[in-house]
Write a protein that holds these residues in place. Structure first.
Motif, mmCIF file in Angstrom:
data_model
loop_
_atom_site.group_PDB
_atom_site.id
_atom_site.type_symbol
_atom_site.label_atom_id
_atom_site.label_comp_id
_atom_site.label_asym_id
_atom_site.label_seq_id
_atom_site.Cartn_x
_atom_site.Cartn_y
_atom_site.Cartn_z
ATOM 1 N N ARG A 43 0.867 -1.188 0.000
ATOM 2 C CA ARG A 43 0.000 0.000 0.000
ATOM 3 C C ARG A 43 0.901 1.234 0.000
ATOM 4 N NH1 ARG A 43 -2.053 0.456 4.575
ATOM 5 N NH2 ARG A 43 -4.167 1.151 4.254
ATOM 6 N N VAL A 44 0.636 2.143 -0.935
ATOM 7 C CA VAL A 44 1.597 3.231 -1.174
ATOM 8 C C VAL A 44 0.920 4.560 -1.537
ATOM 9 C CG1 VAL A 44 3.434 1.666 -1.988
ATOM 10 C CG2 VAL A 44 1.778 2.586 -3.623
ATOM 11 N N VAL A 45 1.726 5.605 -1.447
ATOM 12 C CA VAL A 45 1.383 6.891 -2.060
ATOM 13 C C VAL A 45 2.553 7.276 -2.970
ATOM 14 C CG1 VAL A 45 -0.082 7.720 -0.186
ATOM 15 C CG2 VAL A 45 2.370 8.202 -0.113
ATOM 16 N N ALA A 46 2.294 8.213 -3.879
ATOM 17 C CA ALA A 46 3.357 8.602 -4.809
ATOM 18 C C ALA A 46 3.527 10.114 -4.820
ATOM 19 C CB ALA A 46 3.034 8.106 -6.210
ATOM 20 N N ASP A 47 4.775 10.536 -4.878
ATOM 21 C CA ASP A 47 5.087 11.938 -5.122
ATOM 22 C C ASP A 47 4.887 12.154 -6.622
ATOM 23 O OD1 ASP A 47 6.186 14.395 -5.617
ATOM 24 O OD2 ASP A 47 7.971 14.067 -4.390
ATOM 25 N N PRO A 48 3.978 13.052 -7.007
ATOM 26 C CA PRO A 48 3.623 13.135 -8.426
ATOM 27 C C PRO A 48 4.693 13.704 -9.354
ATOM 28 C CG PRO A 48 2.449 14.799 -7.166
ATOM 29 C CD PRO A 48 3.160 13.932 -6.171
ATOM 30 N N ASN A 49 5.665 14.422 -8.796
ATOM 31 C CA ASN A 49 6.647 15.083 -9.672
ATOM 32 C C ASN A 49 7.987 14.402 -9.581
ATOM 33 O OD1 ASN A 49 4.687 17.319 -9.866
ATOM 34 N ND2 ASN A 49 5.351 17.729 -7.781
ATOM 35 N N TRP A 50 8.600 14.125 -10.722
ATOM 36 C CA TRP A 50 9.966 13.632 -10.635
ATOM 37 C C TRP A 50 10.882 14.292 -11.652
ATOM 38 C CZ3 TRP A 50 5.840 10.432 -11.700
ATOM 39 C CH2 TRP A 50 5.818 9.805 -12.933
ATOM 40 N N GLY A 51 12.089 14.552 -11.190
ATOM 41 C CA GLY A 51 13.078 15.237 -12.022
ATOM 42 C C GLY A 51 14.011 14.243 -12.689
ATOM 43 N N CYS A 52 15.002 14.785 -13.387
ATOM 44 C CA CYS A 52 15.906 13.932 -14.162
ATOM 45 C C CYS A 52 17.028 13.361 -13.285
ATOM 46 C CB CYS A 52 16.492 14.718 -15.326
ATOM 47 S SG CYS A 52 17.649 16.010 -14.818
ATOM 48 N N GLY A 53 17.300 14.045 -12.163
ATOM 49 C CA GLY A 53 18.363 13.576 -11.275
ATOM 50 C C GLY A 53 19.752 13.978 -11.729
ATOM 51 N N ALA A 54 19.861 14.584 -12.906
ATOM 52 C CA ALA A 54 21.186 14.852 -13.465
ATOM 53 C C ALA A 54 21.467 16.322 -13.748
ATOM 54 C CB ALA A 54 21.352 14.055 -14.763
ATOM 55 N N CYS A 55 20.417 17.149 -13.820
ATOM 56 C CA CYS A 55 20.653 18.551 -14.183
ATOM 57 C C CYS A 55 21.214 19.326 -12.984
ATOM 58 C CB CYS A 55 19.358 19.201 -14.688
ATOM 59 S SG CYS A 55 18.151 19.561 -13.396
ATOM 60 N N PHE A 56 21.621 20.546 -13.233
ATOM 61 C CA PHE A 56 22.194 21.394 -12.179
ATOM 62 C C PHE A 56 21.270 21.467 -10.960
ATOM 63 C CE2 PHE A 56 22.383 25.493 -10.078
ATOM 64 C CZ PHE A 56 23.735 25.637 -9.796
ATOM 65 N N PHE A 57 19.966 21.648 -11.209
ATOM 66 C CA PHE A 57 19.032 21.856 -10.104
ATOM 67 C C PHE A 57 18.801 20.580 -9.304
ATOM 68 C CE2 PHE A 57 18.291 25.126 -13.261
ATOM 69 C CZ PHE A 57 18.441 26.253 -12.476
ATOM 70 N N CYS A 58 18.663 19.459 -10.018
ATOM 71 C CA CYS A 58 18.503 18.183 -9.312
ATOM 72 C C CYS A 58 19.721 17.907 -8.442
ATOM 73 C CB CYS A 58 18.300 17.045 -10.301
ATOM 74 S SG CYS A 58 16.641 16.992 -11.010
ATOM 75 N N LYS A 59 20.906 18.183 -8.990
ATOM 76 C CA LYS A 59 22.132 17.874 -8.262
ATOM 77 C C LYS A 59 22.369 18.820 -7.103
ATOM 78 C CE LYS A 59 25.137 15.531 -11.495
ATOM 79 N NZ LYS A 59 26.088 15.749 -12.596
ATOM 80 N N ASN A 60 21.736 19.983 -7.151
ATOM 81 C CA ASN A 60 21.954 20.960 -6.099
ATOM 82 C C ASN A 60 20.740 21.101 -5.181
ATOM 83 O OD1 ASN A 60 24.759 22.304 -6.422
ATOM 84 N ND2 ASN A 60 23.978 22.014 -8.501
ATOM 85 N N ASN A 61 20.093 19.965 -4.949
ATOM 86 C CA ASN A 61 19.037 19.893 -3.943
ATOM 87 C C ASN A 61 17.802 20.729 -4.272
ATOM 88 O OD1 ASN A 61 18.348 18.525 -1.621
ATOM 89 N ND2 ASN A 61 18.809 20.266 -0.294
ATOM 90 N N MET A 62 17.569 20.952 -5.575
ATOM 91 C CA MET A 62 16.363 21.674 -5.991
ATOM 92 C C MET A 62 15.623 20.832 -7.030
ATOM 93 S SD MET A 62 17.878 25.541 -6.452
ATOM 94 C CE MET A 62 19.550 25.156 -6.949
ATOM 95 N N PRO A 63 15.240 19.587 -6.661
ATOM 96 C CA PRO A 63 14.629 18.703 -7.657
ATOM 97 C C PRO A 63 13.345 19.283 -8.242
ATOM 98 C CG PRO A 63 14.263 17.859 -5.429
ATOM 99 C CD PRO A 63 15.267 18.979 -5.313
ATOM 100 N N HIS A 64 12.663 20.120 -7.457
ATOM 101 C CA HIS A 64 11.409 20.709 -7.954
ATOM 102 C C HIS A 64 11.669 21.767 -9.019
ATOM 103 C CE1 HIS A 64 12.888 23.227 -4.797
ATOM 104 N NE2 HIS A 64 11.820 23.956 -4.638
ATOM 105 N N MET A 65 12.925 22.172 -9.180
ATOM 106 C CA MET A 65 13.281 23.150 -10.206
ATOM 107 C C MET A 65 13.896 22.471 -11.436
ATOM 108 S SD MET A 65 12.381 26.059 -9.105
ATOM 109 C CE MET A 65 11.399 26.233 -7.613
ATOM 110 N N CYS A 66 13.819 21.145 -11.478
ATOM 111 C CA CYS A 66 14.425 20.378 -12.577
ATOM 112 C C CYS A 66 14.047 20.958 -13.940
ATOM 113 C CB CYS A 66 13.985 18.925 -12.507
ATOM 114 S SG CYS A 66 14.590 17.941 -13.889
ATOM 115 N N GLU A 67 15.041 21.046 -14.818
ATOM 116 C CA GLU A 67 14.801 21.608 -16.155
ATOM 117 C C GLU A 67 14.292 20.570 -17.147
ATOM 118 O OE1 GLU A 67 18.677 23.412 -16.855
ATOM 119 O OE2 GLU A 67 17.669 25.354 -16.745
#
Ligand SMILES: [Zn+2]
Ligand SMILES: [Zn+2]
Length: 336
Positions: free
Chosen positions: A82-106
């Motif tokens: 039984r689960v819930v999901a975070d609806p937004n996901w980033g690439c994990g590789a861009c500047f923003f993902c790498k700098n702790n701003m996954p919600h700003m993923c390009e």
């Protein structure tokens, strides 16, 4: 699969829609509940939500459900979880993902489309819920996680005086969170009487109708010297203006309500300077899903207080159009 699909401005229908593809790192979830969010209403009317989108596309992103299949690289989930999901996901590789701003993923990789029988988010976006938390209540994890991000930005200290503007579902949750956070006064600004009334149940201490009372006068009459924190949960020009007016000296304002794209508000730099205001905006829910699940699972936060109605997918169109029950709390679409 069956889904509630947005085809264009105010054109939303229940229709057959292709199932999302299960990737090697993905978890296929049979959606049980999906909340109707204010951003779904914005999108229904053709306005921007939190992300751009191309129709036809199912709406909804506040999901809970049960795992029915896992990609071959998935290690933390199995069928039946039984689960819930975070609806937004980033690439994990861009500047923003790498700098702790996954919600700003390009290169945002995806957004859950929850008014549908199945979703396939990556494992990293899926969260277990404990046995004693119902899937119905767990569907509030995403909106709560967004509130937690807003609360992190507001940074309420024990004893702070807080103003919350707007008692929709989000404003109501914020009042409850401010109460948990130890605010000494929680002042609610809301035009509708029944909403001011229900704010009492969430821990509000002072209630102001801005249509008939002068907000600052009422606050002063109650012996309150300074408003330390202001949470704006409407997103309208007039309520944002109120946020600046009611903010006290050295106050922090969080603009949480979603404004219209391209719409400006009156801003007076001298006012901000004299009061040394901190003005922040809150965008989605980076790193707050796990804490939201924990709060929902605790005795501190009763999700059912915030749920106004359960509807079927076929009824979602009317709700998006009229917000009949969304005005009084979270409407959950039951998807079997
Ligand atoms: Zn939402
Ligand atoms: Zn990225």
């Amino acid at each position: 699969m069956k889904a509630g699909v947005y085809y264009g401005v105010e054109d939303f229908r229940v229709a057959e829609f292709p199932e999302p593809e299960l990737k090697e790192d993905g978890v296929k979830i049979a959606v049980k509940y999906c909340g109707v969010c204010g951003t779904d209403v914005h999108k229904f009317h053709g306005q921007c939500g939190s992300h751009p989108m191309k129709p036809p596309v199912p709406l909804g992103h506040e999901v809970s459900g049960v795992v029915v299949e896992t990609g071959k690289h998935v290690t933390h989930f199995k069928v039946g979880d039984r689960v819930v999901a975070d609806p937004n996901w980033g690439c994990g590789a861009c500047f923003f993902c790498k700098n702790n701003m996954p919600h700003m993923c390009e290169n945002g990789k995806g957004v859950v489309k929850g008014f549908a029988q199945y979703i396939c988010p990556p494992e990293s976006n899926v969260y277990h819920i404990p046995d004693h938390l119902s899937l119905r209540e767990a569907a509030l994890a995403e909106p709560l996680s967004c509130c937690l991000h807003g609360m992190d930005l507001l940074d309420v200290k024990l004893g702070d005086v807080v103003v919350v503007i707007g008692m929709g579902m989000i404003g109501s949750m914020m009042v409850k969170l401010c109460s948990i956070a130890g605010a000494s006064h929680i002042i609610v600004i809301e035009t509708q009487e029944n909403k001011r009334e229900s704010a009492k149940d969430y821990g509000a201490t002072l209630f102001i109708n801005p249509n008939v009372e002068n907000v600052e006068t009422v606050i002063a009459q109650n012996g309150i010297q300074n408003v330390d924190k202001v949470m704006e949960c409407v997103g309208a020009k007039v309520t944002m203006r109120t946020a600046f007016e009611v903010a006290g000296k050295c106050a922090t304002i969080v603009l949480f309500g979603l404004g219209k794209e391209g719409e400006a508000i009156d801003f007076y730099p001298y006012e901000a300077f004299r009061k040394e205001l901190t003005i922040r905006a809150s965008y989605v829910n980076p790193h707050t899903m796990e804490r939201a699940v924990r709060l929902l699972s605790s005795n501190q936060f009763s999700a059912s207080m915030f749920i106004s109605k359960e509807i079927q997918l076929e009824e979602a169109e009317v709700e998006l159009r009229t917000q009949k029950d969304s005005r009084y709390g979270k409407v959950l679409v039951h998807i079997s």
